[in-house]
Design an enzyme around this catalytic site. Structure first.
Site, short mmCIF file in Angstrom:
data_model
loop_
_atom_site.label_atom_id
_atom_site.label_comp_id
_atom_site.label_asym_id
_atom_site.label_seq_id
_atom_site.Cartn_x
_atom_site.Cartn_y
_atom_site.Cartn_z
N ASP A 1 0.88 -1.18 0.00
CA ASP A 1 0.00 0.00 0.00
C ASP A 1 0.91 1.22 0.00
OD1 ASP A 1 -2.28 1.81 0.54
OD2 ASP A 1 -3.35 -0.01 1.09
N HIS B 1 1.29 1.80 -3.29
CA HIS B 1 0.26 2.61 -3.94
C HIS B 1 0.75 4.03 -4.16
CE1 HIS B 1 -3.45 -0.05 -2.81
NE2 HIS B 1 -2.61 -0.62 -3.64
#
Length: 559
Positions: free
Chosen positions: A304, A338
């Protein structure tokens, strides 16, 4: 006086003449971190410890990867704390343990070859009242936990493994066929459609529609019913002062890897932070409502956001009202995530005074990522970013999204801004987020999916976003929506498809020495909505610009 003592006295005299007091040589090591910083901040105070140490082996720890060493860790930490502090040594070997609870004045030191594996017996991690994703809630106790401590460190070149694969739900599409079959055979339960694996029925029951990681439950008893779903962050440090993480590898966390919350005087350096690419909420570091921080010389490869700045969410964050401020981030590399450097989306307490420089992002979904939404409140301002290199960014190299809804940037379709539906303004309140006064210079990005995306709110536009000496090359160009007072100089945008720049509802936009190139388009720039843009200091002619009929006459200036 002996010759050796005479030499020492001479050295100390030279240091004194140079303006250095005894014992300050080590402190000058990080002076370079403050060079070029655009705001005033106090120097971060590094923890120091007495010259006293014990090994966990002294308290019966066994390095076989099977023996539960929880009591040995606790006894060693309690003993050293009782002596006034020092080093708790983890020797080479595989050390299985439950949660490690830190105490003040403890340096937890993992020597080379030491691997601490946290037990995946969920019963060893009781529910506690804490904060996750900016909200006050209940979560399982973190594998490494410390609250209201002073003078703490985790050092050495060893590794800490959070056994996150045992905690995390995984979608079938994230794994190969053989990986999926192994996961199913390992135990756990499947979703009704057989497309998601959960570690237990409790975990499955927690994953309900509309539940965005923090369940909308009130009592501890209600949370107990879905306890296995409430994955802990791996390292949770709350309300601590003088914190040092230096050297270890942190990997395979149940949720976020490192979470300093409401801490002061924090140093994170020389760390290797890892998670599988598919690990949901597998962030690298989430710095939340912290003050006076250095983050440098680290490597991230996570599932992430990599380096993420937060300050609480919605009413809980507004009530806490503690910004993240005075942060220097230098010399970090991100291989997957991300976002490489991220602000938000939980930023209700505000973010200010941040310097980010000399970082490299390789294959992240986004590069520089800013996100929030209506209802958050908070002000993000005085952010200075420079000397950033990015390659093969999946979505946007630079992304601002104030309509963030929790989505992964991987889902960006590249078409946004080409056809834009008008969004109406709403009244400005204390819950309206604001992003302003953000400077980016000396940035290069090649091979991105989208060069850039800048979306403010119609009632609170992105303001004073400055770009200088920036090269952005991608499959698609830049879209700017609801923004004002941008000042860009020496910006190059190369788009393989579509127009390099599209603007919608933008005002006071000044572009100097703008260089654009695109393929398959007669014009280079679209201007729509209630816009006012100045291209007169760039080699942009009337034929390069498509101006919407709704744009007022004379609102677009060109060479």
């Amino acid at each position: 006086m002996s010759f050796g003592k005479l030499v020492l006295v001479g050295i100390f005299a030279i240091l004194s003449v140079a303006g250095l007091e005894y014992g300050t040589l080590e402190k000058t090591e990080v002076d370079w971190m403050y060079q070029g910083v655009e705001f005033d901040m106090p120097k971060v105070i590094e923890p120091s410890f007495p010259d006293y140490q014990v090994s966990i082996a002294t308290y019966g720890a066994v390095a076989d990867g099977m023996t539960d060493n929880s009591k040995a860790f606790a006894a060693a930490i309690a003993h050293v704390a009782g002596k006034g502090g020092g080093k708790v040594v983890i020797p080479r070997g595989i050390w299985l343990t439950g949660p490690i609870i830190l105490k003040s004045n403890i340096n937890l030191h993992a020597e080379a070859g030491a691997l601490v594996v946290f037990d995946d017996d969920f019963d060893k991690y009781p529910l506690i009242a804490t904060s996750f994703e900016g909200l006050e809630t209940y979560r399982c106790l973190s594998p490494i936990y410390g609250k209201n401590l002073t003078n703490i460190a985790i050092t050495g070149s060893g590794s800490f493994d959070g056994s996150g694969d045992s905690w995390r739900a995984v979608k079938r599409g994230k794994l190969t066929a053989s990986q999926w079959n192994r996961k199913v055979k390992s135990g756990g339960v499947l979703s009704d459609d057989k497309q998601t694996w959960y570690p237990s029925e409790k975990s499955k029951q927690g994953d309900t529609a509309g539940n965005f990681n923090v369940p909308d439950l009130d009592t501890k008893e209600e949370h107990e019913a879905i306890k296995d779903f409430l994955r802990p962050v791996m390292v949770s440090l709350i309300g601590c002062n003088k914190v040092l993480l230096d050297g270890p590898t942190f990997q395979n966390s149940p949720a976020w890897n490192l979470h300093p919350l409401m801490c002061e005087n924090v140093i994170l350096r020389n760390l290797n932070v890892r998670n599988p690419w598919y690990s949901q909420n597998g962030d690298g570091v989430d710095l939340e409502s912290c003050k006076n921080v250095l983050i440098y010389n680290n490597t991230f490869d996570v599932g992430d956001d990599a380096i993420c700045i937060k300050s609480g969410k919605n009413e809980d964050g507004l009530k806490r009202a503690i910004p993240t401020e005075n942060v220097i981030i230098k010399n970090n590399t991100v291989f997957h995530g991300h976002g490489g450097f991220v602000v938000g989306s939980e930023m209700s307490g505000g973010v200010k005074n941040m310097h980010v420089s000399n970082c490299t992002f390789i294959g992240t979904d986004c590069g520089l990522r800013f996100k929030s939404t209506r209802g958050r409140g908070g002000v993000v301002e005085n952010i200075y970013i420079s000397n950033i290199d990015m390659i093969n960014i999946g979505a946007e190299a630079i992304r601002f999204n104030l309509f963030y809804g929790g989505e992964s940037p991987v889902g960006a379709d590249g078409e946004v801004g080409k056809v834009r539906q008008k969004v109406d303004a709403v009244p400005v309140t204390r819950t309206t987020p604001s992003f302003k006064n953000i400077s980016m210079k000396n940035i290069t990005s090649t091979g991105s999916g989208i060069a850039g995306f800048f979306q403010g709110l119609p009632e609170m536009k992105l303001k004073n976003i400055t770009l200088e000496n920036v090269v952005l090359e991608g499959k698609r160009g830049i879209t700017i929506i609801d923004a004002e007072a941008f000042d860009w100089s020496g910006v190059t945008v190369k788009a393989a498809k579509g127009r390099p720049i599209t603007l919608f509802n933008t005002s006071q936009m000044n572009f100097t020495d703008l260089t654009l190139s695109g393929e398959g388009e007669q014009t280079l720039i679209n201007v729509y909505g209630e816009s006012q843009v100045d291209f007169s200091n760039s080699s942009i002619s009337k034929s390069d610009i498509l101006v919407g009929k709704e744009v007022g006459k004379g609102k677009v200036k060109f060479d």
